[in-house]
Design a protein around this motif. Sequence first.
Motif, PDB file in Angstrom:
ATOM      1  N   LYS A 104      -4.724 -43.301 -14.547  1.00 22.50           N
ATOM      2  CA  LYS A 104      -5.543 -43.949 -15.476  1.00 22.50           C
ATOM      3  C   LYS A 104      -7.024 -43.658 -15.572  1.00 22.50           C
ATOM      4  N   LEU A 105      -7.607 -43.161 -14.497  1.00 21.37           N
ATOM      5  CA  LEU A 105      -8.975 -43.098 -14.643  1.00 21.37           C
ATOM      6  C   LEU A 105      -9.092 -41.517 -15.182  1.00 21.37           C
ATOM      7  N   ASN A 127      -7.036 -40.217 -17.565  1.00 16.97           N
ATOM      8  CA  ASN A 127      -6.994 -40.472 -18.889  1.00 16.97           C
ATOM      9  C   ASN A 127      -8.117 -40.864 -19.637  1.00 16.97           C
ATOM     10  N   PHE A 128      -8.729 -42.054 -18.979  1.00 17.94           N
ATOM     11  CA  PHE A 128     -10.008 -42.648 -19.369  1.00 17.94           C
ATOM     12  C   PHE A 128     -11.118 -41.775 -19.887  1.00 17.94           C
ATOM     13  N   PRO A 137       0.833 -50.880  -8.494  1.00 20.88           N
ATOM     14  CA  PRO A 137       0.463 -49.502  -9.043  1.00 20.88           C
ATOM     15  C   PRO A 137       0.087 -48.742  -7.733  1.00 20.88           C
ATOM     16  N   ASP A 177      -1.160 -43.605  -9.568  1.00 21.63           N
ATOM     17  CA  ASP A 177      -1.263 -44.451 -10.933  1.00 21.63           C
ATOM     18  C   ASP A 177      -2.483 -44.534 -11.347  1.00 21.63           C
ATOM     19  N   LYS A 178      -3.433 -45.271 -10.253  1.00 21.78           N
ATOM     20  CA  LYS A 178      -4.995 -45.454 -10.743  1.00 21.78           C
ATOM     21  C   LYS A 178      -5.620 -44.270 -10.917  1.00 21.78           C
ATOM     22  N   ASN A 179      -5.167 -43.014 -10.111  1.00 22.24           N
ATOM     23  CA  ASN A 179      -6.129 -42.009 -10.491  1.00 22.24           C
ATOM     24  C   ASN A 179      -5.573 -41.471 -11.852  1.00 22.24           C
TER      25      ASN A 179
END
Length: 112
Positions: A41-42, A44-45, A33, A37-39
Amino acid sequence: ITCPASPNYNPDVTSSSAQFWVQPESYLNFNEPSVRDKNMKLFNFLMGIMAAFFITCALIAQWLLRQNNRKWLENLPIDQADLLRLQDKNEEAKERYLNECTTSMFDSVKYV
């Protein structure tokens, strides 16, 4: 003959001498990732947490308004409470009459 697109072109290369199936170094981490992509996910969370927070605040505000309205109705004098009930009954009767005797513009199209 030289290739105009690449100076490394060799017309005498054979499939046994070429390394067609070796991935370049830049493709080795393709399946990991990325930072983006990690940003995401954060993000969206955090959006999920904010949505839950706002929905909870709206439900609490609605509950508080109903409680205040109930207390206000309980503290009304009897004659004002009766007048308010009569007004509600008249509005309901008017709405019931309009629903029974009229059609919406959407329904009236099929009669044209």
